[in-house]
Design a protein around this motif. Sequence first.
Motif, mmCIF file in Angstrom:
data_model
loop_
_atom_site.group_PDB
_atom_site.id
_atom_site.type_symbol
_atom_site.label_atom_id
_atom_site.label_comp_id
_atom_site.label_asym_id
_atom_site.label_seq_id
_atom_site.Cartn_x
_atom_site.Cartn_y
_atom_site.Cartn_z
ATOM 1 N N ARG A 13 -34.542 -10.266 -26.215
ATOM 2 C CA ARG A 13 -34.875 -8.903 -25.796
ATOM 3 C C ARG A 13 -34.974 -8.319 -26.783
ATOM 4 N NH1 ARG A 13 -30.063 -6.354 -21.396
ATOM 5 N NH2 ARG A 13 -30.975 -8.568 -20.454
ATOM 6 N N ARG A 14 -36.627 -7.421 -26.421
ATOM 7 C CA ARG A 14 -36.571 -6.403 -27.385
ATOM 8 C C ARG A 14 -37.108 -4.917 -27.097
ATOM 9 N NH1 ARG A 14 -42.475 -7.944 -30.541
ATOM 10 N NH2 ARG A 14 -41.899 -6.939 -32.345
ATOM 11 N N ASP A 15 -35.744 -4.490 -27.298
ATOM 12 C CA ASP A 15 -35.485 -3.778 -26.886
ATOM 13 C C ASP A 15 -35.991 -2.631 -28.359
ATOM 14 O OD1 ASP A 15 -34.157 -3.789 -24.234
ATOM 15 O OD2 ASP A 15 -31.829 -4.202 -24.339
ATOM 16 N N THR A 16 -36.296 -1.873 -28.315
ATOM 17 C CA THR A 16 -36.530 -0.717 -29.207
ATOM 18 C C THR A 16 -35.185 -0.345 -29.875
ATOM 19 O OG1 THR A 16 -36.791 1.190 -27.482
ATOM 20 C CG2 THR A 16 -38.482 -0.350 -28.259
ATOM 21 N N LEU A 17 -35.137 0.602 -30.732
ATOM 22 C CA LEU A 17 -33.648 1.187 -31.126
ATOM 23 C C LEU A 17 -33.730 2.326 -30.039
ATOM 24 C CD1 LEU A 17 -31.848 1.763 -33.868
ATOM 25 C CD2 LEU A 17 -33.212 3.188 -34.844
ATOM 26 N N ASP A 18 -34.353 3.123 -30.199
ATOM 27 C CA ASP A 18 -33.821 3.940 -28.306
ATOM 28 C C ASP A 18 -33.310 3.855 -27.962
ATOM 29 O OD1 ASP A 18 -35.004 5.870 -30.400
ATOM 30 O OD2 ASP A 18 -36.771 6.340 -28.906
ATOM 31 N N CYS A 20 -31.431 0.648 -27.367
ATOM 32 C CA CYS A 20 -29.862 0.511 -27.758
ATOM 33 C C CYS A 20 -29.386 1.346 -28.322
ATOM 34 C CB CYS A 20 -30.223 -0.645 -29.290
ATOM 35 S SG CYS A 20 -30.826 -2.265 -29.194
ATOM 36 N N VAL A 21 -29.752 2.418 -28.436
ATOM 37 C CA VAL A 21 -28.853 3.661 -28.294
ATOM 38 C C VAL A 21 -28.597 4.546 -27.100
ATOM 39 C CG1 VAL A 21 -28.931 6.337 -29.668
ATOM 40 C CG2 VAL A 21 -29.544 4.316 -31.084
ATOM 41 N N GLU A 22 -29.060 4.773 -26.527
ATOM 42 C CA GLU A 22 -29.160 4.385 -25.425
ATOM 43 C C GLU A 22 -28.213 4.007 -24.573
ATOM 44 O OE1 GLU A 22 -28.917 7.012 -20.907
ATOM 45 O OE2 GLU A 22 -29.868 7.915 -23.467
ATOM 46 N N LYS A 23 -28.411 3.012 -24.600
ATOM 47 C CA LYS A 23 -27.149 1.863 -23.803
ATOM 48 C C LYS A 23 -26.162 2.500 -24.625
ATOM 49 C CE LYS A 23 -30.358 -1.535 -21.842
ATOM 50 N NZ LYS A 23 -31.073 -2.984 -21.559
ATOM 51 N N ALA A 24 -25.538 2.289 -25.980
ATOM 52 C CA ALA A 24 -24.020 2.289 -26.960
ATOM 53 C C ALA A 24 -23.917 3.361 -26.457
ATOM 54 C CB ALA A 24 -25.013 1.833 -27.713
ATOM 55 N N ALA A 25 -24.724 4.967 -25.915
ATOM 56 C CA ALA A 25 -23.874 5.896 -25.962
ATOM 57 C C ALA A 25 -23.375 5.994 -24.472
ATOM 58 C CB ALA A 25 -24.901 7.428 -25.877
ATOM 59 N N ARG A 26 -24.639 5.298 -23.779
ATOM 60 C CA ARG A 26 -23.444 5.122 -22.220
ATOM 61 C C ARG A 26 -22.667 4.041 -21.833
ATOM 62 N NH1 ARG A 26 -26.679 2.324 -18.744
ATOM 63 N NH2 ARG A 26 -28.740 2.546 -20.605
ATOM 64 N N PHE A 27 -22.386 2.610 -23.406
ATOM 65 C CA PHE A 27 -21.533 2.074 -22.773
ATOM 66 C C PHE A 27 -20.034 2.246 -23.052
ATOM 67 C CE2 PHE A 27 -19.391 -2.060 -25.034
ATOM 68 C CZ PHE A 27 -18.802 -2.431 -24.475
ATOM 69 N N VAL A 104 -14.934 -4.255 -31.330
ATOM 70 C CA VAL A 104 -15.683 -4.184 -30.377
ATOM 71 C C VAL A 104 -17.476 -4.377 -31.073
ATOM 72 C CG1 VAL A 104 -16.649 -1.386 -30.117
ATOM 73 C CG2 VAL A 104 -17.367 -2.837 -28.624
ATOM 74 N N GLY A 105 -18.009 -5.273 -31.220
ATOM 75 C CA GLY A 105 -19.340 -5.592 -31.513
ATOM 76 C C GLY A 105 -20.815 -5.774 -30.641
ATOM 77 N N ILE A 106 -21.545 -4.872 -31.483
ATOM 78 C CA ILE A 106 -22.829 -5.350 -30.077
ATOM 79 C C ILE A 106 -24.091 -5.187 -30.802
ATOM 80 C CG2 ILE A 106 -24.594 -3.678 -28.798
ATOM 81 C CD1 ILE A 106 -22.241 -1.557 -28.384
ATOM 82 N N HIS A 107 -25.009 -6.736 -30.120
ATOM 83 C CA HIS A 107 -26.083 -7.139 -31.051
ATOM 84 C C HIS A 107 -27.431 -7.032 -30.363
ATOM 85 C CE1 HIS A 107 -28.338 -10.861 -33.201
ATOM 86 N NE2 HIS A 107 -28.687 -9.265 -33.342
ATOM 87 N N CYS A 108 -27.881 -5.951 -30.619
ATOM 88 C CA CYS A 108 -28.524 -5.834 -29.349
ATOM 89 C C CYS A 108 -30.560 -5.854 -29.523
ATOM 90 C CB CYS A 108 -28.556 -4.304 -28.129
ATOM 91 S SG CYS A 108 -28.752 -3.083 -29.860
ATOM 92 N N LEU A 142 -18.808 -2.713 -16.185
ATOM 93 C CA LEU A 142 -19.669 -1.574 -17.214
ATOM 94 C C LEU A 142 -20.888 -2.234 -18.282
ATOM 95 C CD1 LEU A 142 -19.884 1.199 -18.628
ATOM 96 C CD2 LEU A 142 -18.109 0.994 -19.940
ATOM 97 N N VAL A 143 -20.151 -3.379 -18.553
ATOM 98 C CA VAL A 143 -20.894 -3.938 -18.902
ATOM 99 C C VAL A 143 -22.317 -4.904 -18.378
ATOM 100 C CG1 VAL A 143 -21.435 -6.295 -20.768
ATOM 101 C CG2 VAL A 143 -19.366 -4.637 -20.505
ATOM 102 N N ALA A 144 -21.683 -5.197 -17.253
ATOM 103 C CA ALA A 144 -23.246 -5.909 -16.218
ATOM 104 C C ALA A 144 -24.133 -4.722 -16.501
ATOM 105 C CB ALA A 144 -22.634 -6.614 -15.173
ATOM 106 N N GLU A 145 -23.581 -3.312 -15.621
ATOM 107 C CA GLU A 145 -24.505 -2.152 -15.620
ATOM 108 C C GLU A 145 -25.422 -1.543 -16.523
ATOM 109 O OE1 GLU A 145 -21.791 0.293 -13.650
ATOM 110 O OE2 GLU A 145 -21.625 -0.496 -11.731
ATOM 111 N N THR A 146 -24.469 -1.907 -18.274
ATOM 112 C CA THR A 146 -25.660 -1.313 -19.445
ATOM 113 C C THR A 146 -25.643 -1.869 -19.356
ATOM 114 O OG1 THR A 146 -22.985 0.342 -19.125
ATOM 115 C CG2 THR A 146 -24.633 -0.325 -21.064
ATOM 116 N N TRP A 147 -26.113 -3.652 -19.961
ATOM 117 C CA TRP A 147 -26.485 -4.150 -20.445
ATOM 118 C C TRP A 147 -27.174 -5.229 -20.060
ATOM 119 C CZ3 TRP A 147 -27.012 -2.494 -25.858
ATOM 120 C CH2 TRP A 147 -25.835 -1.793 -26.136
#
Length: 227
Positions: A13-18, A20-27, A104-108, A142-147
């Motif tokens: 999934r080619r999510d942009t940096l922006d 990924c930042v938005e999702k990480a912040a909400r998460f 916690v580890g995130i790879h997006c 939360l994980v399902a809704e965010t990612w």
Amino acid sequence: MQSFMLGAYWDARRDTLDTCVEKAARFFAGMAEIDPLLAQWYEKGRSRKDALTKKVDILDRKRLEELLLKGRNRTDVGREIIDDLGFSIRLWNGASQEEAEATVGIHCGCYSERVGNNVIIDLPCQSESSPWVSKASSLLALVAETWRPKWAGIMSERAMRERDFSSHPFVDWMVYVPRPIAAVPSPGRIETLDGLGSIIVVQPDPPLGADSEEASRIRQVERLLAA
């Protein structure tokens, strides 16, 4: 006392940096609301003492952006960025007691067809304010809704060692799938996420891995998801 982890997985999934930042912040904000042990995070260091000097302000999106960029994969020769492998971040909660520790580890943003994206949380064995049994499904939601993963679950490290983790979705204590599920065997229950799918709670308490009825319930849910 068994160790449990939350794993969420999705394909290229080619999510942009922006994004990924938005999702990480909400998460991170969402985790802080679920439990105090998930409210503060530190970069890994050379030692515990070193790591405790590297506290991360999870409300600072610029800082999250820096960490995601820092976690990009690079070639062995020339240290060139591998764009299609996306961004990653790995943090520790700095707990002073081992049973309260979490990572916690995130790879997006990975769009390589050979490498997927994921969120992995090694959960603390205890909660500061209430047992994890009452909070685990909220974290999974939360994980399902965010990612928006292909699937996600909360499972014991013992189950992952002793059973075939390559069979997905892997069923242990709780599992999320992005589709409606009508019914599950008692005493399991379904939590419906509006427009996102279903969380199946196989049983109220975390599985111990040594009970035939527990194993039977897990197999029934596996067959249900495979149908």
